[in-house]
Design a protein around this motif. Structure first.
Motif, PDB file in Angstrom:
ATOM      1  N   ASP A   9       0.806  -1.214   0.000  1.00 59.33           N
ATOM      2  CA  ASP A   9       0.000   0.000   0.000  1.00 59.33           C
ATOM      3  C   ASP A   9       0.847   1.275   0.000  1.00 59.33           C
ATOM      4  OD1 ASP A   9       0.629  -0.868   2.722  1.00 59.33           O
ATOM      5  OD2 ASP A   9      -0.487   0.900   3.362  1.00 59.33           O
ATOM      6  N   GLU A  10       2.156   1.156   0.222  1.00 59.57           N
ATOM      7  CA  GLU A  10       3.031   2.324   0.219  1.00 59.57           C
ATOM      8  C   GLU A  10       3.600   2.546  -1.181  1.00 59.57           C
ATOM      9  OE1 GLU A  10       5.809   2.808   3.530  1.00 59.57           O
ATOM     10  OE2 GLU A  10       4.936   1.007   4.420  1.00 59.57           O
ATOM     11  N   MET A  11       3.299   3.719  -1.743  1.00 59.80           N
ATOM     12  CA  MET A  11       3.742   4.018  -3.099  1.00 59.80           C
ATOM     13  C   MET A  11       5.264   3.989  -3.206  1.00 59.80           C
ATOM     14  SD  MET A  11       3.150   7.456  -5.406  1.00 59.80           S
ATOM     15  CE  MET A  11       1.370   7.301  -5.317  1.00 59.80           C
ATOM     16  N   GLY A  12       5.958   4.527  -2.208  1.00 62.35           N
ATOM     17  CA  GLY A  12       7.413   4.563  -2.252  1.00 62.35           C
ATOM     18  C   GLY A  12       8.025   3.173  -2.311  1.00 62.35           C
ATOM     19  N   ILE A  13       7.450   2.237  -1.560  1.00 63.71           N
ATOM     20  CA  ILE A  13       7.948   0.858  -1.565  1.00 63.71           C
ATOM     21  C   ILE A  13       7.697   0.220  -2.921  1.00 63.71           C
ATOM     22  CG2 ILE A  13       7.693  -1.438  -0.550  1.00 63.71           C
ATOM     23  CD1 ILE A  13       9.051   0.493   1.298  1.00 63.71           C
ATOM     24  N   ARG A  14       6.496   0.428  -3.463  1.00 69.12           N
ATOM     25  CA  ARG A  14       6.167  -0.148  -4.780  1.00 69.12           C
ATOM     26  C   ARG A  14       7.122   0.365  -5.852  1.00 69.12           C
ATOM     27  NH1 ARG A  14       0.946   1.464  -3.376  1.00 69.12           N
ATOM     28  NH2 ARG A  14       0.867   2.969  -5.102  1.00 69.12           N
ATOM     29  N   GLU A  15       7.357   1.668  -5.854  1.00 71.43           N
ATOM     30  CA  GLU A  15       8.209   2.255  -6.887  1.00 71.43           C
ATOM     31  C   GLU A  15       9.653   1.786  -6.744  1.00 71.43           C
ATOM     32  OE1 GLU A  15       7.675   6.452  -6.565  1.00 71.43           O
ATOM     33  OE2 GLU A  15       5.781   6.453  -7.695  1.00 71.43           O
ATOM     34  N   LEU A  16      10.141   1.712  -5.511  1.00 70.84           N
ATOM     35  CA  LEU A  16      11.522   1.274  -5.287  1.00 70.84           C
ATOM     36  C   LEU A  16      11.729  -0.174  -5.725  1.00 70.84           C
ATOM     37  CD1 LEU A  16      14.366   1.774  -4.215  1.00 70.84           C
ATOM     38  CD2 LEU A  16      13.540   1.112  -1.937  1.00 70.84           C
ATOM     39  N   LEU A  17      10.811  -1.050  -5.301  1.00 71.88           N
ATOM     40  CA  LEU A  17      10.926  -2.460  -5.672  1.00 71.88           C
ATOM     41  C   LEU A  17      10.783  -2.634  -7.184  1.00 71.88           C
ATOM     42  CD1 LEU A  17       8.912  -4.227  -2.819  1.00 71.88           C
ATOM     43  CD2 LEU A  17      11.392  -4.031  -3.072  1.00 71.88           C
ATOM     44  N   SER A  18       9.880  -1.867  -7.779  1.00 70.14           N
ATOM     45  CA  SER A  18       9.690  -1.944  -9.227  1.00 70.14           C
ATOM     46  C   SER A  18      10.961  -1.540  -9.962  1.00 70.14           C
ATOM     47  CB  SER A  18       8.528  -1.039  -9.655  1.00 70.14           C
ATOM     48  OG  SER A  18       8.392  -1.023 -11.058  1.00 70.14           O
ATOM     49  N   GLU A  19      11.592  -0.478  -9.486  1.00 70.21           N
ATOM     50  CA  GLU A  19      12.810   0.014 -10.129  1.00 70.21           C
ATOM     51  C   GLU A  19      13.936  -1.011 -10.032  1.00 70.21           C
ATOM     52  OE1 GLU A  19      14.575   3.707  -8.543  1.00 70.21           O
ATOM     53  OE2 GLU A  19      14.174   4.519 -10.535  1.00 70.21           O
ATOM     54  N   ILE A  20      14.119  -1.561  -8.840  1.00 70.18           N
ATOM     55  CA  ILE A  20      15.201  -2.529  -8.620  1.00 70.18           C
ATOM     56  C   ILE A  20      14.973  -3.789  -9.442  1.00 70.18           C
ATOM     57  CG2 ILE A  20      16.250  -4.069  -6.913  1.00 70.18           C
ATOM     58  CD1 ILE A  20      15.775  -1.859  -4.827  1.00 70.18           C
ATOM     59  N   LEU A  21      13.764  -4.331  -9.381  1.00 74.31           N
ATOM     60  CA  LEU A  21      13.486  -5.594 -10.071  1.00 74.31           C
ATOM     61  C   LEU A  21      13.458  -5.412 -11.583  1.00 74.31           C
ATOM     62  CD1 LEU A  21      10.763  -6.976  -7.631  1.00 74.31           C
ATOM     63  CD2 LEU A  21      13.154  -7.691  -7.818  1.00 74.31           C
ATOM     64  N   SER A  22      12.999  -4.263 -12.055  1.00 72.82           N
ATOM     65  CA  SER A  22      13.024  -3.986 -13.490  1.00 72.82           C
ATOM     66  C   SER A  22      14.455  -3.912 -13.986  1.00 72.82           C
ATOM     67  CB  SER A  22      12.295  -2.670 -13.797  1.00 72.82           C
ATOM     68  OG  SER A  22      10.919  -2.768 -13.529  1.00 72.82           O
ATOM     69  N   ASP A  23      15.324  -3.308 -13.187  1.00 72.73           N
ATOM     70  CA  ASP A  23      16.730  -3.228 -13.561  1.00 72.73           C
ATOM     71  C   ASP A  23      17.369  -4.613 -13.646  1.00 72.73           C
ATOM     72  OD1 ASP A  23      16.704  -0.503 -13.739  1.00 72.73           O
ATOM     73  OD2 ASP A  23      17.405  -0.159 -11.702  1.00 72.73           O
ATOM     74  N   ARG A 216      23.949   1.026  -4.100  1.00 76.39           N
ATOM     75  CA  ARG A 216      22.939   1.223  -5.149  1.00 76.39           C
ATOM     76  C   ARG A 216      22.083   2.468  -4.933  1.00 76.39           C
ATOM     77  NH1 ARG A 216      20.007  -3.537  -8.237  1.00 76.39           N
ATOM     78  NH2 ARG A 216      18.552  -2.372  -9.495  1.00 76.39           N
ATOM     79  N   THR A 217      21.657   2.721  -3.698  1.00 78.29           N
ATOM     80  CA  THR A 217      20.839   3.906  -3.437  1.00 78.29           C
ATOM     81  C   THR A 217      21.615   5.169  -3.761  1.00 78.29           C
ATOM     82  OG1 THR A 217      19.681   2.721  -1.668  1.00 78.29           O
ATOM     83  CG2 THR A 217      19.484   5.118  -1.693  1.00 78.29           C
ATOM     84  N   HIS A 218      22.899   5.178  -3.400  1.00 74.71           N
ATOM     85  CA  HIS A 218      23.755   6.321  -3.711  1.00 74.71           C
ATOM     86  C   HIS A 218      23.887   6.488  -5.213  1.00 74.71           C
ATOM     87  CE1 HIS A 218      27.985   8.350  -3.319  1.00 74.71           C
ATOM     88  NE2 HIS A 218      27.048   9.201  -3.695  1.00 74.71           N
ATOM     89  N   LEU A 219      23.995   5.362  -5.934  1.00 70.82           N
ATOM     90  CA  LEU A 219      24.117   5.409  -7.390  1.00 70.82           C
ATOM     91  C   LEU A 219      22.877   6.046  -8.021  1.00 70.82           C
ATOM     92  CD1 LEU A 219      25.525   4.707 -10.041  1.00 70.82           C
ATOM     93  CD2 LEU A 219      24.546   2.412  -9.870  1.00 70.82           C
ATOM     94  N   TYR A 220      21.681   5.650  -7.573  1.00 73.87           N
ATOM     95  CA  TYR A 220      20.454   6.240  -8.111  1.00 73.87           C
ATOM     96  C   TYR A 220      20.446   7.754  -7.886  1.00 73.87           C
ATOM     97  CZ  TYR A 220      17.925   1.932  -9.167  1.00 73.87           C
ATOM     98  OH  TYR A 220      17.510   0.759  -9.716  1.00 73.87           O
ATOM     99  N   ARG A 221      20.817   8.176  -6.674  1.00 71.90           N
ATOM    100  CA  ARG A 221      20.826   9.611  -6.366  1.00 71.90           C
ATOM    101  C   ARG A 221      21.836  10.350  -7.252  1.00 71.90           C
ATOM    102  NH1 ARG A 221      20.478   8.098  -0.697  1.00 71.90           N
ATOM    103  NH2 ARG A 221      22.719   8.468  -0.539  1.00 71.90           N
ATOM    104  N   LYS A 222      22.991   9.718  -7.462  1.00 72.35           N
ATOM    105  CA  LYS A 222      24.040  10.346  -8.262  1.00 72.35           C
ATOM    106  C   LYS A 222      23.587  10.519  -9.709  1.00 72.35           C
ATOM    107  CE  LYS A 222      28.257  11.923  -8.459  1.00 72.35           C
ATOM    108  NZ  LYS A 222      28.655  13.112  -7.677  1.00 72.35           N
ATOM    109  N   LEU A 223      22.968   9.482 -10.285  1.00 71.84           N
ATOM    110  CA  LEU A 223      22.499   9.567 -11.668  1.00 71.84           C
ATOM    111  C   LEU A 223      21.427  10.646 -11.823  1.00 71.84           C
ATOM    112  CD1 LEU A 223      22.320   5.795 -12.680  1.00 71.84           C
ATOM    113  CD2 LEU A 223      24.125   7.442 -13.160  1.00 71.84           C
ATOM    114  N   LYS A 224      20.548  10.726 -10.827  1.00 67.99           N
ATOM    115  CA  LYS A 224      19.498  11.748 -10.875  1.00 67.99           C
ATOM    116  C   LYS A 224      20.103  13.138 -10.785  1.00 67.99           C
ATOM    117  CE  LYS A 224      15.165  13.129  -8.662  1.00 67.99           C
ATOM    118  NZ  LYS A 224      14.187  12.829  -7.589  1.00 67.99           N
ATOM    119  N   GLN A 225      21.100  13.292  -9.908  1.00 67.18           N
ATOM    120  CA  GLN A 225      21.763  14.574  -9.727  1.00 67.18           C
ATOM    121  C   GLN A 225      22.471  15.026 -11.005  1.00 67.18           C
ATOM    122  OE1 GLN A 225      24.764  14.496  -6.654  1.00 67.18           O
ATOM    123  NE2 GLN A 225      25.779  16.301  -7.436  1.00 67.18           N
ATOM    124  N   LEU A 226      23.088  14.066 -11.707  1.00 67.51           N
ATOM    125  CA  LEU A 226      23.826  14.379 -12.932  1.00 67.51           C
ATOM    126  C   LEU A 226      22.918  14.511 -14.152  1.00 67.51           C
ATOM    127  CD1 LEU A 226      26.853  11.966 -12.458  1.00 67.51           C
ATOM    128  CD2 LEU A 226      26.907  14.470 -12.289  1.00 67.51           C
TER     129      LEU A 226
END
Length: 240
Positions: A9-23, A216-226
């Motif tokens: 039911d938490e959107m943040g959890i759904r999006e995070l898991l979706s991103e990781i598993l899609s990758d 991995r979390t740091h990597l996502y933040r870095k890519l978004k920042q760049l």
């Protein structure tokens, strides 16, 4: 490639898991409550389900019981919760859950549990519901095909006479000058660096994280920042 249903039911959890598993190359379907999960299961059989225990309409353990009683528990189910008791985890396991993950879920634990669940699912009979199947819309994984087609396999940096440095790409792409401010030059280099590794690893964030030595979390933040474009709005390539 597997189809994984994420129920939370938490959107943040759904999006995070979706991103990781899609990758990781999987097709991810999302349900924000038990009713949506019921509807999906009535029309298709996922290869694996990640099921949250505490949800507002029907809790995960109750949904697990329903699927077991209806003969729909023919796929591995991994339970998730941030505040479940040991008794709840044991109960879910007795009903038929394969594993239990405690939130916040560590990346390596998630990937290991998913890998084990998918391996276990190969041995299970997959009973298809009688209802007609409805085509599901997959969540797109990062698409770097266009970049991969134009980028060289191995290309050392080159220095031109005017002080511009290119990373082996056509003139005008990802170049910086030694006369630029340090921050701008560094950002351009880092962007080129991460795009290079995304191409080499075919968009796998797990392998890019390993290659670059970043969590991995740091990597996502870095890519978004760049401003590195992962191509999530592009259509997936058609499977051959």
């Amino acid at each position: 490639m597997a189809t994984i249903l994420v129920v939370d039911d938490e959107m943040g959890i759904r999006e995070l898991l979706s991103e990781i598993l899609s990758d990781e190359g999987h097709v991810v379907e999302l349900a924000e409550n038990a009713q949506q999960a019921r509807e999906f299961r009535a029309s298709a059989t996922p290869d694996l389900v990640l099921l949250d225990i505490w949800m507002p309409d029907t809790d995960g353990v109750t949904l697990l019981k329903e699927w077991s009683a209806q003969g729909y528990l023919s796929m591995p189910v991994i339970m998730m919760s941030g505040h479940a008791t040991i008794d709840t985890a044991v109960e879910a396991t007795k009903i038929g859950a394969l594993n239990f993950l405690e939130k916040p879920i560590a990346l390596q634990k998630l990937l290991s549990a998913v890998e084990a669940g998918l391996a276990k699912g190969v041995d299970r009979p997959r009973t298809a519901p009688s209802a007609p199947a409805v085509p599901a819309t997959p969540t797109h994984a990062p698409d770097v095909a266009a970049l991969a087609a134009s980028a060289p396999t191995e290309a050392p940096a080159e220095t031109s006479a005017n002080g511009n440095v290119a990373r082996g790409m056509p003139e005008g792409e990802m170049q910086f000058s030694f006369d630029m401010p340090l921050r701008e030059a560094r950002d351009l280099f880092e962007r080129a660096y991460f795009e290079y590794h995304l191409v080499r690893e075919h968009g796998s964030m797990t392998r890019v994280a390993e290659k670059t030595g970043l969590e991995r979390t740091h990597l996502y933040r870095k890519l978004k920042q760049l401003g590195v474009e992962l191509g999530r709005n592009k259509p997936e390539p058609t499977e051959q």
